[in-house]
Design a protein around this motif. Structure first.
Motif, short mmCIF file in Angstrom:
data_model
loop_
_atom_site.label_atom_id
_atom_site.label_comp_id
_atom_site.label_asym_id
_atom_site.label_seq_id
_atom_site.Cartn_x
_atom_site.Cartn_y
_atom_site.Cartn_z
N ALA A 2 0.83 -1.20 0.00
CA ALA A 2 0.00 0.00 0.00
C ALA A 2 0.87 1.25 0.00
CB ALA A 2 -0.93 -0.01 1.20
N TYR A 3 1.44 1.57 -1.15
CA TYR A 3 2.36 2.70 -1.23
C TYR A 3 1.66 4.02 -0.97
CZ TYR A 3 5.90 -0.35 -3.11
OH TYR A 3 6.82 -1.35 -3.26
N CYS A 4 0.39 4.13 -1.36
CA CYS A 4 -0.25 5.43 -1.32
C CYS A 4 -0.98 5.70 -0.02
CB CYS A 4 -1.24 5.55 -2.49
SG CYS A 4 -2.48 4.26 -2.52
N LEU A 5 -0.91 4.79 0.94
CA LEU A 5 -1.72 4.96 2.13
C LEU A 5 -0.92 4.94 3.42
CD1 LEU A 5 -4.70 2.64 1.17
CD2 LEU A 5 -4.62 5.10 1.06
N VAL A 6 0.38 5.04 3.34
CA VAL A 6 1.21 4.90 4.54
C VAL A 6 1.99 6.18 4.79
CG1 VAL A 6 3.05 3.60 5.63
CG2 VAL A 6 1.42 2.43 4.17
N PHE A 7 2.00 6.61 6.03
CA PHE A 7 2.79 7.77 6.45
C PHE A 7 3.92 7.26 7.33
CE2 PHE A 7 4.02 10.96 9.46
CZ PHE A 7 4.06 12.12 8.72
N ASN A 221 -0.68 -5.94 -5.49
CA ASN A 221 0.62 -5.88 -6.16
C ASN A 221 0.49 -5.28 -7.57
OD1 ASN A 221 3.47 -6.36 -6.22
ND2 ASN A 221 3.13 -8.16 -7.51
N ILE A 222 -0.34 -4.24 -7.71
CA ILE A 222 -0.54 -3.62 -9.02
C ILE A 222 -0.19 -2.13 -9.03
CG2 ILE A 222 -2.34 -5.26 -9.69
CD1 ILE A 222 -4.39 -3.09 -9.07
N ALA A 223 0.07 -1.54 -7.87
CA ALA A 223 0.32 -0.09 -7.80
C ALA A 223 1.64 0.26 -8.47
CB ALA A 223 0.33 0.37 -6.35
N ASN A 224 1.65 1.38 -9.16
CA ASN A 224 2.85 1.90 -9.79
C ASN A 224 3.65 2.69 -8.74
OD1 ASN A 224 4.79 3.23 -11.27
ND2 ASN A 224 3.41 3.83 -12.93
N VAL A 261 9.58 -3.51 -18.43
CA VAL A 261 8.83 -3.79 -17.20
C VAL A 261 7.92 -2.61 -16.94
CG1 VAL A 261 8.98 -4.30 -14.73
CG2 VAL A 261 10.76 -5.13 -16.29
N ARG A 262 6.61 -2.87 -17.00
CA ARG A 262 5.64 -1.79 -16.79
C ARG A 262 4.43 -2.33 -16.04
NH1 ARG A 262 5.53 1.78 -22.44
NH2 ARG A 262 7.57 2.78 -22.10
N THR A 263 3.92 -1.47 -15.14
CA THR A 263 2.72 -1.84 -14.41
C THR A 263 1.50 -1.63 -15.30
OG1 THR A 263 2.72 0.39 -13.47
CG2 THR A 263 3.66 -1.37 -12.12
N GLN A 264 0.35 -2.08 -14.84
CA GLN A 264 -0.85 -2.06 -15.68
C GLN A 264 -1.24 -0.67 -16.14
OE1 GLN A 264 -4.12 -4.27 -13.97
NE2 GLN A 264 -2.80 -5.94 -13.31
N GLY A 271 3.79 -6.46 -12.00
CA GLY A 271 3.30 -5.98 -10.72
C GLY A 271 4.26 -5.00 -10.08
N THR A 272 3.88 -4.53 -8.91
CA THR A 272 4.70 -3.58 -8.17
C THR A 272 6.08 -4.16 -7.85
OG1 THR A 272 2.67 -2.76 -7.15
CG2 THR A 272 4.75 -2.07 -6.16
N SER A 273 6.09 -5.38 -7.36
CA SER A 273 7.35 -5.99 -6.95
C SER A 273 8.29 -6.19 -8.13
CB SER A 273 7.09 -7.33 -6.24
OG SER A 273 6.31 -8.19 -7.07
N GLU A 274 7.74 -6.58 -9.30
CA GLU A 274 8.59 -6.76 -10.48
C GLU A 274 9.20 -5.43 -10.92
OE1 GLU A 274 5.87 -10.16 -10.24
OE2 GLU A 274 5.54 -7.99 -10.23
N PHE A 275 8.41 -4.38 -10.83
CA PHE A 275 8.91 -3.06 -11.22
C PHE A 275 10.03 -2.62 -10.28
CE2 PHE A 275 9.05 1.50 -11.59
CZ PHE A 275 8.72 1.77 -12.92
#
Length: 284
Positions: A2-7, A221-224, A261-264, A271-275
């Motif tokens: 959850a990259y976009c939701l953590v402080f 595992n899809i977030a850029n 290597v590109r996310t959706q 996926g995020t981890s591959e990127f």
């Protein structure tokens, strides 16, 4: 992830030699989340942090009007929000060759969070504009332009309708502009600005804006991670760790330019981890 939701508050290496105090404010796992008071204290102690977008509800259900984002901004006086929009080599979008910054004041104006229902069916919403904060955000924008070799600052407004509130804002911007004779200054109504930005005419903009969390990506595992990585590079530059920031950014740009290597959301299937693994492999 959850990259976009953590402080997360991290250590300011330049001023502190003790181990960093880390506090996480997380919407995804509330039982593992620290309180907002602990997070603010962690940020104050470490004096630097990496923050993602926290979901802001669009409806009022009897709680407080101030969101977590607004509380953090007020507690830490995070008055300036800077969004740098620039095209990345190797990735084509509808609009290319973009390179401009959007700077907005985020503690007053539409962010005042002062609303009430005077009688049933009638809501009054107060937009607070002060001279002190208008002068401060204007000076921040001009200083930003100087540091980054920008030639123009555009103050975006709706003074044709809000003659007093946005009129005061424009007056402050004009007053500050006289201290920066080498930078061109102009004003623009927001309606016109929306068109001019995409025409490539605006360089630095002082205006209100909004961004949103990608909550539906949690655990999939899809977030850029590009925006988070570039934000981390900005933080490293702020800490005067320019070499480390440059290493990460160059590795990231290599991955994007190669296009393997590109996310959706970028038209790929990774996926995020591959990127992230691809970025790590390109670190030098």
């Amino acid at each position: 992830m959850a990259y976009c939701l953590v402080f997360v508050s991290v250590l300011w290496l330049g001023l502190c030699t003790r181990r960093p105090h880390v506090a996480r404010l997380c919407e995804v796992q509330p039982n593992r989340s620290a309180s907002i008071e602990d997070v603010v204290e962690s940020f104050r102690r470490n004096r630097v942090g990496l923050k993602g977008i926290i979901t802001t509800p669009t409806t009022f259900k009897g709680g407080v009007l101030q969101t977590l984002n607004m509380k953090i901004r007020r507690e830490l006086d995070l008055f300036a929000n800077v969004v740098w929009v620039r095209s990345l080599p190797g990735f084509k979008t509808r609009h290319n060759n973009l390179d401009f910054a959007i700077i907005r004041e985020q503690t007053e104006g539409e962010y005042s969070a002062l609303e009430h229902e005077s009688v049933p069916g009638v809501v009054e919403s107060l937009k607070i504009v002060t001279r002190d904060n208008s002068m401060r955000i204007a000076k921040f924008a001009f200083d930003f332009a100087m540091r980054h070799n920008r030639k123009k600052v555009t103050a975006v407004h709706k003074a044709n309708i809000m003659k007093l509130g946005d009129g005061l804002f424009m007056q402050c911007c004009d007053e500050v502009s006289k201290m920066y004779p080498k930078i061109q200054f102009e004003t623009m109504i927001i309606d016109n600005c929306c068109m001019q930005v995409w025409a490539g005419c605006v360089v630095v903009v002082v205006v209100a804006g909004a961004r949103h969390a990608f909550a539906e990506a949690v655990g999939k595992n899809i977030a850029n991670p590009t925006a988070t990585l570039l934000s981390a590079c900005n933080m490293l530059n702020h800490l005067h760790l320019e070499h480390h920031a440059r290493m990460i950014e160059e590795a990231l740009l290599k991955v994007i330019k190669a296009g393997k290597v590109r996310t959706q959301d970028m038209g790929g299937y990774d996926g995020t981890s591959e990127f992230i693994n691809a970025v790590i492999q390109n670190l030098e």
